[in-house]
Write a protein that holds these residues in place. Sequence first.
Motif, PDB file in Angstrom:
ATOM      1  N   ARG A   1      44.065  44.694  46.226  1.00 27.49           N
ATOM      2  CA  ARG A   1      43.778  44.010  44.958  1.00 27.49           C
ATOM      3  C   ARG A   1      42.410  44.413  44.426  1.00 27.49           C
ATOM      4  O   ARG A   1      42.246  44.692  43.233  1.00 27.49           O
ATOM      5  N   GLU A   2      41.455  44.444  45.321  1.00 28.11           N
ATOM      6  CA  GLU A   2      40.110  44.811  44.912  1.00 28.11           C
ATOM      7  C   GLU A   2      40.064  46.254  44.405  1.00 28.11           C
ATOM      8  O   GLU A   2      39.414  46.540  43.399  1.00 28.11           O
ATOM      9  N   ALA A   3      40.768  47.159  45.070  1.00 33.25           N
ATOM     10  CA  ALA A   3      40.819  48.557  44.635  1.00 33.25           C
ATOM     11  C   ALA A   3      41.449  48.662  43.249  1.00 33.25           C
ATOM     12  O   ALA A   3      40.974  49.440  42.401  1.00 33.25           O
ATOM     13  N   GLU A   4      42.497  47.881  43.014  1.00 38.15           N
ATOM     14  CA  GLU A   4      43.138  47.882  41.687  1.00 38.15           C
ATOM     15  C   GLU A   4      42.178  47.379  40.618  1.00 38.15           C
ATOM     16  O   GLU A   4      42.104  47.935  39.519  1.00 38.15           O
ATOM     17  N   GLN A   5      41.459  46.323  40.936  1.00 41.47           N
ATOM     18  CA  GLN A   5      40.501  45.773  39.977  1.00 41.47           C
ATOM     19  C   GLN A   5      39.372  46.752  39.700  1.00 41.47           C
ATOM     20  O   GLN A   5      38.924  46.883  38.557  1.00 41.47           O
ATOM     21  N   LEU A   6      38.928  47.450  40.712  1.00 44.45           N
ATOM     22  CA  LEU A   6      37.887  48.464  40.523  1.00 44.45           C
ATOM     23  C   LEU A   6      38.397  49.589  39.635  1.00 44.45           C
ATOM     24  O   LEU A   6      37.698  50.027  38.708  1.00 44.45           O
ATOM     25  N   ALA A   7      39.625  50.041  39.919  1.00 41.43           N
ATOM     26  CA  ALA A   7      40.218  51.130  39.133  1.00 41.43           C
ATOM     27  C   ALA A   7      40.428  50.717  37.680  1.00 41.43           C
ATOM     28  O   ALA A   7      40.257  51.532  36.770  1.00 41.43           O
ATOM     29  N   ALA A   8      40.757  49.455  37.455  1.00 40.47           N
ATOM     30  CA  ALA A   8      40.989  48.956  36.099  1.00 40.47           C
ATOM     31  C   ALA A   8      39.686  48.603  35.390  1.00 40.47           C
ATOM     32  O   ALA A   8      39.690  48.325  34.186  1.00 40.47           O
ATOM     33  N   GLY A   9      38.597  48.599  36.135  1.00 41.24           N
ATOM     34  CA  GLY A   9      37.315  48.260  35.544  1.00 41.24           C
ATOM     35  C   GLY A   9      37.105  46.767  35.355  1.00 41.24           C
ATOM     36  O   GLY A   9      36.203  46.359  34.623  1.00 41.24           O
ATOM     37  N   THR A  10      37.925  45.962  35.999  1.00 39.79           N
ATOM     38  CA  THR A  10      37.802  44.508  35.855  1.00 39.79           C
ATOM     39  C   THR A  10      36.942  43.874  36.949  1.00 39.79           C
ATOM     40  O   THR A  10      36.722  42.671  36.928  1.00 39.79           O
ATOM     41  N   LEU A  11      36.460  44.685  37.878  1.00 39.62           N
ATOM     42  CA  LEU A  11      35.598  44.191  38.944  1.00 39.62           C
ATOM     43  C   LEU A  11      34.359  45.063  39.014  1.00 39.62           C
ATOM     44  O   LEU A  11      34.449  46.302  39.051  1.00 39.62           O
ATOM     45  N   ASP A  12      33.219  44.434  39.002  1.00 32.34           N
ATOM     46  CA  ASP A  12      31.952  45.140  39.135  1.00 32.34           C
ATOM     47  C   ASP A  12      31.896  45.733  40.539  1.00 32.34           C
ATOM     48  O   ASP A  12      32.103  45.016  41.526  1.00 32.34           O
ATOM     49  N   PRO A  13      31.616  47.029  40.675  1.00 24.99           N
ATOM     50  CA  PRO A  13      31.545  47.650  42.000  1.00 24.99           C
ATOM     51  C   PRO A  13      30.575  46.951  42.951  1.00 24.99           C
ATOM     52  O   PRO A  13      30.785  46.936  44.165  1.00 24.99           O
ATOM     53  N   GLY A  14      29.557  46.331  42.414  1.00 29.25           N
ATOM     54  CA  GLY A  14      28.604  45.610  43.247  1.00 29.25           C
ATOM     55  C   GLY A  14      29.188  44.346  43.864  1.00 29.25           C
ATOM     56  O   GLY A  14      28.630  43.797  44.805  1.00 29.25           O
ATOM     57  N   CYS A  15      30.318  43.905  43.325  1.00 31.77           N
ATOM     58  CA  CYS A  15      30.976  42.700  43.840  1.00 31.77           C
ATOM     59  C   CYS A  15      32.106  43.025  44.815  1.00 31.77           C
ATOM     60  O   CYS A  15      32.701  42.123  45.397  1.00 31.77           O
ATOM     61  N   ALA A  16      32.416  44.297  44.958  1.00 29.73           N
ATOM     62  CA  ALA A  16      33.500  44.711  45.859  1.00 29.73           C
ATOM     63  C   ALA A  16      33.001  44.667  47.301  1.00 29.73           C
ATOM     64  O   ALA A  16      31.967  45.237  47.624  1.00 29.73           O
ATOM     65  N   CYS A  17      33.762  43.972  48.154  1.00 26.39           N
ATOM     66  CA  CYS A  17      33.310  43.858  49.539  1.00 26.39           C
ATOM     67  C   CYS A  17      34.446  43.953  50.558  1.00 26.39           C
ATOM     68  O   CYS A  17      34.186  44.092  51.752  1.00 26.39           O
ATOM     69  N   MET A  18      35.681  43.864  50.114  1.00 25.09           N
ATOM     70  CA  MET A  18      36.804  43.780  51.054  1.00 25.09           C
ATOM     71  C   MET A  18      36.899  44.985  51.989  1.00 25.09           C
ATOM     72  O   MET A  18      37.105  44.821  53.189  1.00 25.09           O
ATOM     73  N   ALA A  19      36.775  46.174  51.465  1.00 21.01           N
ATOM     74  CA  ALA A  19      36.888  47.370  52.302  1.00 21.01           C
ATOM     75  C   ALA A  19      35.769  47.424  53.347  1.00 21.01           C
ATOM     76  O   ALA A  19      35.983  47.898  54.466  1.00 21.01           O
ATOM     77  N   ASP A  20      34.598  46.914  52.977  1.00 19.40           N
ATOM     78  CA  ASP A  20      33.494  46.874  53.940  1.00 19.40           C
ATOM     79  C   ASP A  20      33.722  45.797  55.003  1.00 19.40           C
ATOM     80  O   ASP A  20      33.378  45.987  56.167  1.00 19.40           O
ATOM     81  N   LEU A  21      34.287  44.664  54.579  1.00 24.63           N
ATOM     82  CA  LEU A  21      34.555  43.583  55.527  1.00 24.63           C
ATOM     83  C   LEU A  21      35.646  43.946  56.521  1.00 24.63           C
ATOM     84  O   LEU A  21      35.608  43.520  57.675  1.00 24.63           O
ATOM     85  N   TYR A  22      36.642  44.697  56.035  1.00 27.89           N
ATOM     86  CA  TYR A  22      37.819  45.010  56.850  1.00 27.89           C
ATOM     87  C   TYR A  22      38.073  46.518  56.908  1.00 27.89           C
ATOM     88  O   TYR A  22      39.016  47.020  56.318  1.00 27.89           O
ATOM     89  N   PRO A  23      37.241  47.241  57.644  1.00 32.80           N
ATOM     90  CA  PRO A  23      37.465  48.685  57.760  1.00 32.80           C
ATOM     91  C   PRO A  23      38.777  48.963  58.506  1.00 32.80           C
ATOM     92  O   PRO A  23      39.272  48.129  59.275  1.00 32.80           O
ATOM     93  N   ASP A  24      39.332  50.123  58.244  1.00 32.17           N
ATOM     94  CA  ASP A  24      40.609  50.506  58.863  1.00 32.17           C
ATOM     95  C   ASP A  24      40.592  50.349  60.381  1.00 32.17           C
ATOM     96  O   ASP A  24      41.583  49.914  60.966  1.00 32.17           O
ATOM     97  N   GLU A  25      39.492  50.704  61.006  1.00 36.31           N
ATOM     98  CA  GLU A  25      39.417  50.630  62.466  1.00 36.31           C
ATOM     99  C   GLU A  25      39.575  49.184  62.953  1.00 36.31           C
ATOM    100  O   GLU A  25      40.240  48.933  63.952  1.00 36.31           O
ATOM    101  N   LEU A  26      38.971  48.250  62.251  1.00 34.69           N
ATOM    102  CA  LEU A  26      39.097  46.835  62.605  1.00 34.69           C
ATOM    103  C   LEU A  26      40.539  46.371  62.417  1.00 34.69           C
ATOM    104  O   LEU A  26      41.102  45.710  63.292  1.00 34.69           O
ATOM    105  N   LEU A  27      41.141  46.736  61.294  1.00 34.18           N
ATOM    106  CA  LEU A  27      42.517  46.327  61.015  1.00 34.18           C
ATOM    107  C   LEU A  27      43.486  46.905  62.048  1.00 34.18           C
ATOM    108  O   LEU A  27      44.348  46.184  62.571  1.00 34.18           O
ATOM    109  N   THR A  28      43.329  48.167  62.354  1.00 31.07           N
ATOM    110  CA  THR A  28      44.219  48.819  63.324  1.00 31.07           C
ATOM    111  C   THR A  28      44.053  48.212  64.715  1.00 31.07           C
ATOM    112  O   THR A  28      45.047  47.917  65.393  1.00 31.07           O
ATOM    113  N   ALA A  29      42.837  48.004  65.137  1.00 35.17           N
ATOM    114  CA  ALA A  29      42.595  47.430  66.466  1.00 35.17           C
ATOM    115  C   ALA A  29      43.114  45.991  66.546  1.00 35.17           C
ATOM    116  O   ALA A  29      43.693  45.591  67.560  1.00 35.17           O
TER     117      ALA A  29
END
Length: 131
Positions: free
Chosen positions: A15-43
């Motif tokens: 959702r956050e990636a979609e909002q960033l791509a659409a320009g509806t979310l300020d990049p400075g407010c994006a945090c989900m990918a940092d909170l949940y890196p792929d390695e954490l999700l996979t493990a």
Amino acid sequence: MAERPTTSWREGIAREAEQLAAGTLDPGCACMADLYPDELLTATDTALDSFDAEVAELDSAKDVQIFAVVERVVVALNAVDDVHCGYETDEREALCAYIDEALTEYGVDVAALTARHGLGRYELTDKWRDW
């Protein structure tokens, strides 16, 4: 079926990636990918895969067997958190809720199980949990 916390975390990232791509979310407010890196999700999913497989085999298990399954998943999640430092309060609550819901779906009366051992329902993971 109980929804894994990693499912909602991945959905939040998307959702956050979609909002960033659409320009509806300020990049400075994006945090989900940092909170949940792929390695954490996979493990986390790897630990939950093992847990789910064990829970599916619990049919008429004794308390000691159920607690052993819970201990193994909690210890596995401890190891994930030790490496990734990814479980804050919301994540902890979601993981504990998932463990409870999965057990319940397979016929374990978690409230009765914990009460038989002098625990509150939400203390199921406390003995082993570091996160």
